[in-house]
Scaffold this active site. Structure first.
Site, PDB file in Angstrom:
ATOM      1  N   GLU A  51      30.668  43.460  34.626  1.00 42.83           N
ATOM      2  CA  GLU A  51      30.019  42.154  34.487  1.00 42.83           C
ATOM      3  C   GLU A  51      28.820  42.151  33.533  1.00 42.83           C
ATOM      4  O   GLU A  51      27.734  41.700  33.885  1.00 42.83           O
ATOM      5  CB  GLU A  51      29.606  41.646  35.867  1.00 42.83           C
ATOM      6  CG  GLU A  51      30.779  41.493  36.807  1.00 42.83           C
ATOM      7  CD  GLU A  51      30.372  41.075  38.208  1.00 42.83           C
ATOM      8  OE1 GLU A  51      29.176  40.821  38.441  1.00 42.83           O
ATOM      9  OE2 GLU A  51      31.252  41.015  39.081  1.00 42.83           O
TER      10      GLU A  51
ATOM     11  N   ASN B 219      35.168  45.877  33.318  1.00 48.22           N
ATOM     12  CA  ASN B 219      35.608  44.964  34.369  1.00 48.22           C
ATOM     13  C   ASN B 219      34.712  43.728  34.411  1.00 48.22           C
ATOM     14  O   ASN B 219      33.493  43.837  34.301  1.00 48.22           O
ATOM     15  CB  ASN B 219      35.539  45.684  35.719  1.00 48.22           C
ATOM     16  CG  ASN B 219      36.176  44.908  36.847  1.00 48.22           C
ATOM     17  OD1 ASN B 219      37.350  44.537  36.777  1.00 48.22           O
ATOM     18  ND2 ASN B 219      35.419  44.674  37.915  1.00 48.22           N
TER      19      ASN B 219
ATOM     20  N   HIS C 148      39.042  36.227  40.871  1.00 48.19           N
ATOM     21  CA  HIS C 148      38.646  35.507  42.086  1.00 48.19           C
ATOM     22  C   HIS C 148      38.981  34.031  41.850  1.00 48.19           C
ATOM     23  O   HIS C 148      38.286  33.341  41.102  1.00 48.19           O
ATOM     24  CB  HIS C 148      37.158  35.700  42.357  1.00 48.19           C
ATOM     25  CG  HIS C 148      36.776  37.117  42.641  1.00 48.19           C
ATOM     26  ND1 HIS C 148      37.179  37.779  43.781  1.00 48.19           N
ATOM     27  CD2 HIS C 148      36.030  38.006  41.937  1.00 48.19           C
ATOM     28  CE1 HIS C 148      36.698  39.011  43.768  1.00 48.19           C
ATOM     29  NE2 HIS C 148      36.000  39.168  42.661  1.00 48.19           N
TER      30      HIS C 148
ATOM     31  N   GLU D 256      40.442  42.515  41.328  1.00 46.11           N
ATOM     32  CA  GLU D 256      39.757  42.007  42.515  1.00 46.11           C
ATOM     33  C   GLU D 256      40.358  40.680  42.974  1.00 46.11           C
ATOM     34  O   GLU D 256      39.655  39.739  43.317  1.00 46.11           O
ATOM     35  CB  GLU D 256      38.258  41.825  42.232  1.00 46.11           C
ATOM     36  CG  GLU D 256      37.581  43.082  41.738  1.00 46.11           C
ATOM     37  CD  GLU D 256      36.086  42.906  41.514  1.00 46.11           C
ATOM     38  OE1 GLU D 256      35.504  41.942  42.067  1.00 46.11           O
ATOM     39  OE2 GLU D 256      35.489  43.728  40.801  1.00 46.11           O
TER      40      GLU D 256
ATOM     41  N   ASP E  27      41.696  37.572  44.751  1.00 46.46           N
ATOM     42  CA  ASP E  27      41.763  36.795  45.984  1.00 46.46           C
ATOM     43  C   ASP E  27      41.846  35.323  45.596  1.00 46.46           C
ATOM     44  O   ASP E  27      41.398  34.922  44.523  1.00 46.46           O
ATOM     45  CB  ASP E  27      40.609  37.082  46.947  1.00 46.46           C
ATOM     46  CG  ASP E  27      39.232  37.020  46.306  1.00 46.46           C
ATOM     47  OD1 ASP E  27      39.074  36.370  45.255  1.00 46.46           O
ATOM     48  OD2 ASP E  27      38.290  37.620  46.862  1.00 46.46           O
TER      49      ASP E  27
END
Length: 374
Positions: A167, A208, A244, A272, A274
């Site tokens: 990030e 990432n 996400h 990651e 979801d």
């Protein structure tokens, strides 16, 4: 564009040796399946393995003693990543004093189950230990490099891919003005990747980030960095897309975004995943993400950010494939069907998914990462 596999064959030879260990472990536990098999797999990890991919989950060691948590993890996934146990604050709470207990527990569990381990994350602007905040200039640089050497060195040979930097970009594609950026300048990300390469030559090295699910200003900025790194021989092997998402997320350029990074010569990973929501709407997003990954030969796998809604950082949005009682959702079947379909479509295509032995994806050994929030 010259690929990283051509520039650094030694890294990929090391990775191939690690891959052989994983394949042996998966075979020993009955998790290894092959394209062209007569029957569809009935778990996520086994279905993904048929097309040479992984399907993993982010986990926390304190939940491994819960029977339903452990049994669901062990049955369904062939890769793990630590939610928090390998971040800077967890692994080096005091300068030069390392604590690997949580990470070691995760790696040990993964090895016992024949799972891969992703490493997350070596450097991040968040969840830094308090002692880092007061450092500046060369002192911060040396602290960062020593941390990378200590953590990646400790787990060397046990990690399939590291999220080296996490990030570091803003929404407009510029560099995030973190303490690392302000004190160390534009070169700090390159320095981190070179340090990780030296500490663990066998692990794939990834950048990432979140909010990069389509072609936009942020993913453009990261694309330019990766392109520059490859042109100058900076060791980078993969890019992680956190994903996400919500049930109404715009995925119109998701696949093409993954493909353009793969076309540069790096692997891509969904790191990651979801999806907030429920029912068919949630299932459709999970399906679309999985279809995008299996359509891109260099998309090596998917990690969902948790095993059960009960412990998700977005628990109020019920974002995972298993509810709080570990029951499979509609989204679970959607993912399983796509993964099994990818295996059927791949029958007869040969061993390599992306070219020669050096560039084709080969499942690695054990994986681990640490990140509980985006």
């Amino acid at each position: 564009m010259t690929s990283t596999s051509e520039k650094r064959p030694a890294r990929h030879r090391a990775r191939t040796a690690v891959a052989a260990l994983t394949s042996a472990g998966l075979a020993a536990t009955g998790m290894l399946a092959f394209a062209g098999s007569a029957h569809a797999a009935d778990t996520l990890g086994a279905a993904a393995e048929q097309s040479g991919r992984y399907y993993g989950a982010a986990i926390a060691p304190q939940f491994l003693g819960e029977a339903d948590y452990a049994s669901t993890l062990n049955r369904e996934f062939n890769s793990v990543v630590a939610e928090n146990a390998m971040k800077w604050d967890a692994t080096e709470p005091s300068r030069g004093q390392f604590n690997f207990s949580g990470g070691d527990e995760i790696v040990s569990h993964a090895r016992s189950q024949g799972m891969e381990v992703r490493g997350h994350t070596l450097v991040w602007h968040s969840q830094q230990p308090s002692w880092v905040g007061g450092l500046g200039g060369n002192d911060l640089r040396q602290a960062m490099l020593s941390h990378i050497d200590g953590v990646a060195g400790h787990f060397a040979g046990q990690i399939s891919s590291w999220d080296v930097v996490n990030e570091a970009f803003e929404w407009d594609g510029s560099r995030r003005q973190s303490n690392l950026q302000q004190q160390l300048g534009d070169g700090w990300i390159e320095e981190a990747f070179r340090a990780a390469d030296a500490a663990d030559p066998s692990a794939k090295l990834c950048y990432n980030d979140y909010g990069t699910d389509g072609i936009n200003a942020k993913s453009d900025g990261i694309y330019a960095m990766v392109e520059d790194f490859l042109a100058r021989g900076v060791p980078i092997d993969c890019v992680g897309f956190q994903s996400h998402l919500a049930s109404n997320s715009d995925l119109s350029t998701y696949r093409s975004n993954l493909q353009r990074f793969a076309d540069l010569g790096v692997d891509v990973e969904i790191t990651e995943l979801d999806v907030g929501g429920s029912g068919a709407a949630q299932a459709n997003v999970y399906r679309a993400v999985t279809e995008a990954c299996v359509a891109v030969s260099r998309c090596t796998g998917v990690t969902v950010w948790g095993v059960t809604d009960k412990y998700s950082w977005r628990s109020d949005e019920s974002p995972l494939l298993f509810d709080g009682n570990y029951q499979k959702k509609e989204a679970y079947q959607a993912v399983l069907d796509v993964l099994n379909g990818a295996s059927a479509e791949g029958e007869g295509e040969g061993e390599s998914r992306g070219g020669d032995e050096a560039t084709a994806y080969q499942p690695a050994t054990w994986r681990e990462s640490g990140h509980a929030t985006p």
